[in-house]
Enzyme design. Structure first.
Site, PDB file in Angstrom:
ATOM      1  N   ASN A  13     -62.153  30.668 -34.264  1.00  0.00           N
ATOM      2  CA  ASN A  13     -61.574  29.903 -35.579  1.00  0.00           C
ATOM      3  C   ASN A  13     -62.397  30.869 -36.576  1.00  0.00           C
ATOM      4  O   ASN A  13     -63.592  30.584 -36.872  1.00  0.00           O
ATOM      5  CB  ASN A  13     -62.158  28.518 -35.307  1.00  0.00           C
ATOM      6  CG  ASN A  13     -61.930  27.814 -36.591  1.00  0.00           C
ATOM      7  OD1 ASN A  13     -61.142  28.262 -37.568  1.00  0.00           O
ATOM      8  ND2 ASN A  13     -62.476  26.540 -36.700  1.00  0.00           N
ATOM      9  N   TRP A  14     -61.395  31.461 -37.191  1.00  0.00           N
ATOM     10  CA  TRP A  14     -61.780  32.266 -38.542  1.00  0.00           C
ATOM     11  C   TRP A  14     -62.333  31.464 -39.667  1.00  0.00           C
ATOM     12  O   TRP A  14     -62.830  31.902 -40.881  1.00  0.00           O
ATOM     13  CB  TRP A  14     -60.756  33.180 -38.728  1.00  0.00           C
ATOM     14  CG  TRP A  14     -60.817  34.457 -38.052  1.00  0.00           C
ATOM     15  CD1 TRP A  14     -61.862  34.794 -36.973  1.00  0.00           C
ATOM     16  CD2 TRP A  14     -59.981  35.631 -37.986  1.00  0.00           C
ATOM     17  NE1 TRP A  14     -61.465  35.898 -36.334  1.00  0.00           N
ATOM     18  CE2 TRP A  14     -60.593  36.241 -36.879  1.00  0.00           C
ATOM     19  CE3 TRP A  14     -58.921  35.898 -38.912  1.00  0.00           C
ATOM     20  CZ2 TRP A  14     -59.934  37.692 -36.683  1.00  0.00           C
ATOM     21  CZ3 TRP A  14     -58.636  37.193 -38.514  1.00  0.00           C
ATOM     22  CH2 TRP A  14     -58.947  38.116 -37.640  1.00  0.00           C
ATOM     23  N   LYS A  15     -61.824  30.236 -39.736  1.00  0.00           N
ATOM     24  CA  LYS A  15     -61.862  29.402 -40.941  1.00  0.00           C
ATOM     25  C   LYS A  15     -61.472  29.936 -42.188  1.00  0.00           C
ATOM     26  O   LYS A  15     -60.397  30.490 -42.072  1.00  0.00           O
ATOM     27  CB  LYS A  15     -63.379  28.971 -40.943  1.00  0.00           C
ATOM     28  CG  LYS A  15     -63.990  28.231 -39.641  1.00  0.00           C
ATOM     29  CD  LYS A  15     -65.444  27.780 -39.766  1.00  0.00           C
ATOM     30  CE  LYS A  15     -65.568  26.964 -38.274  1.00  0.00           C
ATOM     31  NZ  LYS A  15     -66.895  26.306 -38.234  1.00  0.00           N
ATOM     32  N   GLY A 177     -72.233  26.025 -37.356  1.00  0.00           N
ATOM     33  CA  GLY A 177     -72.614  26.726 -38.390  1.00  0.00           C
ATOM     34  C   GLY A 177     -74.056  26.695 -38.864  1.00  0.00           C
ATOM     35  O   GLY A 177     -74.769  27.143 -39.844  1.00  0.00           O
ATOM     36  N   GLY A 239     -68.236  31.504 -36.550  1.00  0.00           N
ATOM     37  CA  GLY A 239     -68.907  32.629 -37.176  1.00  0.00           C
ATOM     38  C   GLY A 239     -69.007  33.982 -36.349  1.00  0.00           C
ATOM     39  O   GLY A 239     -68.413  34.940 -36.801  1.00  0.00           O
TER      40      GLY A 239
HETATM   41  P1  13P Z   1     -69.597  28.143 -35.386  1.00  0.00           P
HETATM   42  O1  13P Z   1     -69.592  28.953 -33.990  1.00  0.00           O
HETATM   43  O2  13P Z   1     -69.810  28.908 -36.711  1.00  0.00           O
HETATM   44  O3  13P Z   1     -70.826  27.318 -35.395  1.00  0.00           O
HETATM   45  O4  13P Z   1     -68.533  27.255 -35.684  1.00  0.00           O
HETATM   46  C1  13P Z   1     -68.049  26.509 -34.697  1.00  0.00           C
HETATM   47  C2  13P Z   1     -66.637  26.002 -35.024  1.00  0.00           C
HETATM   48  O5  13P Z   1     -66.530  25.224 -35.953  1.00  0.00           O
HETATM   49  C3  13P Z   1     -65.372  26.555 -34.431  1.00  0.00           C
HETATM   50  O6  13P Z   1     -64.367  25.753 -34.614  1.00  0.00           O
END
Ligand code: 13P
Length: 253
Positions: A13-15, A177, A239
């Protein structure tokens, strides 16, 4: 890996990260690293603006592209929104629904999750539906109750046939995160609880076929321990999915 009842899924998930150019560079580096990785389904979910470029860059590979959210209507006066049909048009096969960041910052509720999940299935997309408790909820010993509310509220209205097509992601909010991953045991316990909820709402057979991904600070150095748990069928990676090498290391756990 060999004895798994369920095929693993590793999703990134690149957000709100990466332009089209950055997305293309990622796939150029990532594709050769996973060209021989036939043991799991691989998904990458870029932001809307990079979807088409990512789908183009992934063409001919086994990598599936996903949206990070969608609206439940097919089209209409919904400024800023994107429909399932548009995601498919951009090259998507998957869509993330109900991510905790959508719930926290954008007013997503169990009811909107239910509508979006239904619409995604009707359009032919595979929804990755997210559930997970906050730190305060876990500390108040309310984890199972929250998971039950989110699971039943989001998925309770699905038919058995629809339910068999979804992917579920357990993402404890306190692990996202933060660098603070759930231990494999904590994650497996929640996955086991979700599987019980699935058995109660649908059938035992459907519950054991459901693929449940863990999300929250998954990295190359902790994926193996997580995947060693029988109830953990994959990962939803934030991340660490932004870097081709680290995401490939997770895919090739
Ligand atoms: P992180 O791997 O950055 O903690 O994020 C997890 C997440 O929300 C994946 O959708």
């Amino acid at each position: 890996m060999e004895n798994r009842a369920r095929r693993p899924v590793i999703a990134g998930n690149w957000k709100m990260f990466k332009t089209r150019l950055e997305a293309r560079a990622f796939f150029e580096a990532f594709r050769p690293l996973v060209a021989e990785s036939k043991h799991c389904d691989i998904v990458v979910a870029p932001p809307f603006t990079a979807l088409a470029a990512a789908a183009e860059a992934a063409r001919g590979s086994a990598i599936g592209i996903g949206g990070q959210d969608m609206h439940w209507e097919r089209e209409g006066a919904f400024t800023g929104a994107i429909s399932a049909r548009m995601l498919i048009d951009a090259g998507c096969r998957y869509v993330i629904i109900g991510h905790s960041e959508r719930r926290q910052y954008f007013g997503e509720t169990d009811e909107t999750v239910a509508r979006k999940t239904k619409a995604a299935l009707e359009s032919g997309l595979t929804p990755i539906v997210c559930v997970g408790e906050t730190l305060a909820e876990r500390e108040a010993d309310r984890t199972n109750e929250i998971l039950k509310r989110q699971f039943e509220g989001g998925l309770g209205a699905l038919t058995a046939a629809e339910f068999s097509r979804i992917l579920l992601a357990y993402e404890p909010v306190w692990a996202i995160g933060t660098g603070r991953t759930a231990t494999p045991e904590i994650a497996a316990e929640a996955h086991g609880h979700i599987r019980k909820l699935a058995a109660a709402l649908f059938t035992l057979e459907q519950a054991s076929a459901l693929r449940i991904l863990y999300g929250g600070s998954v990295r190359p150095d902790n994926i193996k321990g997580l995947m060693a748990q029988a109830d953990i069928d994959g990962a939803l990676v934030g991340g660490a999915s932004l870097d081709a090498k680290s995401f490939a290391a997770i895919v090739n756990f």
